[in-house]
Design an enzyme around this catalytic site. Structure first.
Site, PDB file in Angstrom:
ATOM      1  N   ASP A  78      23.197  60.981  81.706  1.00 35.31           N
ATOM      2  CA  ASP A  78      23.777  59.807  82.352  1.00 35.31           C
ATOM      3  C   ASP A  78      24.863  60.313  83.301  1.00 35.31           C
ATOM      4  O   ASP A  78      25.783  61.007  82.874  1.00 35.31           O
ATOM      5  CB  ASP A  78      24.397  58.919  81.257  1.00 35.31           C
ATOM      6  CG  ASP A  78      24.514  57.470  81.677  1.00 35.31           C
ATOM      7  OD1 ASP A  78      24.815  57.230  82.853  1.00 35.31           O
ATOM      8  OD2 ASP A  78      24.320  56.591  80.814  1.00 35.31           O
ATOM      9  N   ASP A  91      24.670  55.848  86.871  1.00 32.78           N
ATOM     10  CA  ASP A  91      25.516  54.706  86.558  1.00 32.78           C
ATOM     11  C   ASP A  91      25.952  53.963  87.831  1.00 32.78           C
ATOM     12  O   ASP A  91      26.348  54.606  88.813  1.00 32.78           O
ATOM     13  CB  ASP A  91      26.772  55.248  85.840  1.00 32.78           C
ATOM     14  CG  ASP A  91      27.594  54.171  85.194  1.00 32.78           C
ATOM     15  OD1 ASP A  91      27.074  53.496  84.303  1.00 32.78           O
ATOM     16  OD2 ASP A  91      28.767  54.000  85.593  1.00 32.78           O
ATOM     17  N   GLU A 121      21.022  52.677  88.038  1.00 34.62           N
ATOM     18  CA  GLU A 121      21.466  51.379  87.511  1.00 34.62           C
ATOM     19  C   GLU A 121      21.978  50.554  88.696  1.00 34.62           C
ATOM     20  O   GLU A 121      22.972  50.909  89.319  1.00 34.62           O
ATOM     21  CB  GLU A 121      22.581  51.556  86.488  1.00 34.62           C
ATOM     22  CG  GLU A 121      22.956  50.234  85.821  1.00 34.62           C
ATOM     23  CD  GLU A 121      24.382  50.214  85.260  1.00 34.62           C
ATOM     24  OE1 GLU A 121      24.656  49.380  84.383  1.00 34.62           O
ATOM     25  OE2 GLU A 121      25.233  51.001  85.713  1.00 34.62           O
ATOM     26  N   HIS A 180      22.975  49.642  76.172  1.00 37.20           N
ATOM     27  CA  HIS A 180      24.273  49.645  75.490  1.00 37.20           C
ATOM     28  C   HIS A 180      25.237  48.601  76.049  1.00 37.20           C
ATOM     29  O   HIS A 180      26.341  48.450  75.536  1.00 37.20           O
ATOM     30  CB  HIS A 180      24.896  51.030  75.622  1.00 37.20           C
ATOM     31  CG  HIS A 180      25.171  51.380  77.050  1.00 37.20           C
ATOM     32  ND1 HIS A 180      24.162  51.586  77.964  1.00 37.20           N
ATOM     33  CD2 HIS A 180      26.328  51.510  77.747  1.00 37.20           C
ATOM     34  CE1 HIS A 180      24.685  51.840  79.149  1.00 37.20           C
ATOM     35  NE2 HIS A 180      26.002  51.798  79.049  1.00 37.20           N
ATOM     36  N   ASP A 181      24.837  47.907  77.120  1.00 35.42           N
ATOM     37  CA  ASP A 181      25.702  46.877  77.722  1.00 35.42           C
ATOM     38  C   ASP A 181      25.212  45.469  77.410  1.00 35.42           C
ATOM     39  O   ASP A 181      25.840  44.496  77.838  1.00 35.42           O
ATOM     40  CB  ASP A 181      25.716  47.025  79.256  1.00 35.42           C
ATOM     41  CG  ASP A 181      26.365  48.320  79.722  1.00 35.42           C
ATOM     42  OD1 ASP A 181      27.295  48.793  79.044  1.00 35.42           O
ATOM     43  OD2 ASP A 181      25.950  48.839  80.773  1.00 35.42           O
TER      44      ASP A 181
HETATM   45  C1  GLC Z   1      27.670  50.879  83.706  1.00 34.94           C
HETATM   46  C2  GLC Z   1      27.587  51.316  82.273  1.00 34.94           C
HETATM   47  C3  GLC Z   1      28.686  50.650  81.515  1.00 34.94           C
HETATM   48  C4  GLC Z   1      30.014  51.091  82.092  1.00 34.94           C
HETATM   49  C5  GLC Z   1      30.074  50.837  83.587  1.00 34.94           C
HETATM   50  C6  GLC Z   1      31.194  51.576  84.220  1.00 34.94           C
HETATM   51  O1  GLC Z   1      27.419  49.542  83.883  1.00 34.94           O
HETATM   52  O2  GLC Z   1      26.322  51.041  81.765  1.00 34.94           O
HETATM   53  O3  GLC Z   1      28.624  50.914  80.138  1.00 34.94           O
HETATM   54  O4  GLC Z   1      31.050  50.403  81.478  1.00 34.94           O
HETATM   55  O5  GLC Z   1      28.904  51.248  84.247  1.00 34.94           O
HETATM   56  O6  GLC Z   1      30.944  52.950  84.235  1.00 34.94           O
END
Ligand code: GLC
Length: 531
Positions: free
Chosen positions: A106, A205, A247, A316-317
């Protein structure tokens, strides 16, 4: 379909793969300090092999003060001692490779922790490193008010410098300035470091935020976004055989096609979120299954032959699939239902740890909450709302729901650790756990296992086109076709028993009920296949 696309897809090493996401803090604690670790993952590789996954996406394990559980990286070249050592990580790559499982790292490249050396140097007045971040003066900040995604102002004042720095997330996560070429080169160096170690891909990310447009107060989809991704591809992962996924909360189908361009110039695929977020306010999001059907249809059809999709409901979010889209009273049935719906579409499925055994949300109290985003939300919302209203949102939406420890067995702390974990274990671990799931051949686990196997065996799952079948509001149904074969999925979206006139061609191939009946029972879902 254009020739480029066909060539790409035929060569593409990831098209029938399935990825399993591990949140190391909560996966398995091998040294009983209450926090999961890399050796914990190594110890569970047999389990993952048994499920049949091809790749593991490991959320950040780099050195980090963990204000945002590792998404605040202080050193990209080292493993956080709480997770283990670099030797442990190398061993994970090796042992996984022996099982034909690749590791996906990641990469958090939009921001670093304020504990990173670059940021520390910036604070000491080093101009070079100030230019790594987005430091601005008062006049600029006043003209450009920006809210942090985690609540509050995205600009933080630094007295010694009389400047503000941008943080789209927590104030310990300072945004990098991607318009600075040196920053980009540093990121490529990091990627190449991990690629040379043998990692097989990356999850990027919030990558849609690397190009910003301050004039428009827009923090994503900026004018240089795709240019930077192409450059990154050329200078790093594009030179290796990888699976990459960005993402991209703000992506629509047009962006998704660029990101996953069949010419291979950007990523393998992206996570799009339209099927997760129907409204702009995360905490108010409601479920609308009719809209959901339309969104899936749009992405399936528009990307077909022009790009590649990821398939996911959980990470995880996000709150747990069964608590959100399913029905906890019909836990296994609805777990199977949504697994079948998702895994029979075109794209690359992602399974989030615990999804395969049907883990659920839990009823949080304020003291038990851990997530910085949820805590910030609580502190804001409580000013204008009743406690019960706020806690109801937290129970439904909070990221902590996904982060309770993996439930391995019915021993203390669900077999995750022998010590009190950093976050509470869901009380239902005695009933919902891996050990129990493995012992019951009809459990949800085996539905996932079967779906994963099918992806390898039935080309139609990978290659088939997609058309929605309209069976009215109560049903979700679609058809995929490939070389004269047909796969039809029919799912009762309601709790009520339904009669259906529609007769699907082919044989009943899979169902979330053991015995066949004429009517569709609560949430009954069937897959028919004709060859
Ligand atoms: C992404 C991650 C999340 C994190 C955010 C900031 O959305 O999945 O868990 O808090 O980025 O890095």
């Amino acid at each position: 379909m254009n020739a480029d696309y066909i060539k790409w897809r035929d060569n593409m090493s990831f098209k029938n793969k399935v990825v399993y996401q591990i949140y190391p803090m909560s996966f398995m604690d091998s040294n009983n300090d209450g926090m999961g670790d890399i050796r914990g993952i190594i110890g569970k590789l047999d389990y993952l092999e048994n499920l049949g996954v091809d790749m593991l996406w490991i959320t950040p394990v780099y050195s980090s003060p963990k204000f945002d559980n590792g998404y605040d990286i202080a050193d990209y070249y080292n493993i956080d001692p709480q997770f283990g050592t670099m030797e442990d990580f190398d061993e994970l790559i090796e042992k996984a490779k022996e099982k034909n499982i690749g590791i996906i790292m990641d990469i958090v490249a939009n921001h670093t922790s304020t504990h990173h050396d670059w940021f520390k140097k910036a604070l000491l007045g080093d101009k070079k490193y100030q230019d790594f971040y987005v430091f601005r003066d008062k006049a600029f900040v006043e003209k450009h008010p920006i809210n942090s995604i985690f609540g509050g102002d995205a600009w933080e004042y630094v007295e010694e410098l009389n400047l503000y720095y941008l943080h789209n997330f927590d104030k310990t996560q300072a945004d990098l300035d991607w318009d600075n070429e040196e920053v980009r080169e540093e990121v490529y160096k990091i990627l190449n470091f991990w690629l040379n170690k043998g990692v097989k891909g990356f999850r990027f990310d919030v990558i849609d935020m690397i190009s910003k447009e301050f004039d428009k107060l827009s923090m994503s989809n900026g004018p240089k976004l795709h240019e930077y991704i192409k450059e990154m591809n050329k200078k790093s992962f594009g030179n290796f055989e990888t699976l990459t996924v960005g993402e991209t909360w703000s992506a629509d189908t047009e962006h998704a096609k660029l990101y996953s361009n069949p010419d291979g110039s950007e990523f393998s695929m992206v996570f799009t979120f339209e099927h997760i977020m129907y409204t702009m306010n995360k905490w108010e999001t409601t479920i609308d299954k009719q809209k959901l059907k339309g969104i899936f249809e749009k992405y399936q059809k528009e990307l077909f032959g022009k790009g590649w999709n990821s398939l996911f409901f959980n990470n995880h979010d996000l709150p747990r699939l069964i608590s959100r889209y399913g029905d906890e009273e019909y836990r296994e049935i609805t777990g199977k239902q949504w697994a079948m719906i998702l895994h029979s579409m075109a794209g690359t499925p992602f399974i989030y740890q615990g999804e395969e055994i049907g883990m659920t949300n839990r009823a949080w109290t304020r003291e038990e909450m851990r997530d910085v985003e949820a805590i910030n939300y609580y502190n804001e919302a409580i000013k204008t709302h009743e406690e019960s209203y706020v806690m109801d949102k937290v129970r439904k939406i909070s990221r902590d729901n996904a982060r309770t420890p993996m439930q391995w067995d019915d021993s203390d702390y669900g077999g995750f650790s022998k010590e009190n974990p950093w976050i509470i274990v869901n009380e239902n671990y005695k009933d919902i756990n891996v050990k129990k799931a493995l012992e019951d051949e009809n459990s949800l686990f085996y539905t996932y296992k079967k779906l994963l196997k099918l992806r390898k065996e039935e080309e139609i799952l990978v290659e088939g086109d997609f058309n929605l079948i309209d069976l009215g509001e109560d049903f979700f149904a679609y058809k995929r076709t490939y070389k004269g074969q047909e796969l039809i999925l029919v799912s009762n979206l309601t709790k009520e028993e339904k009669t259906l006139d529609f007769v699907a061609k082919g044989e009943l191939f899979m169902s979330n009920y053991e015995k066949e009946e004429k009517n569709y029972r609560a949430y009954e879902t069937r897959i028919y296949l004709s060859k």
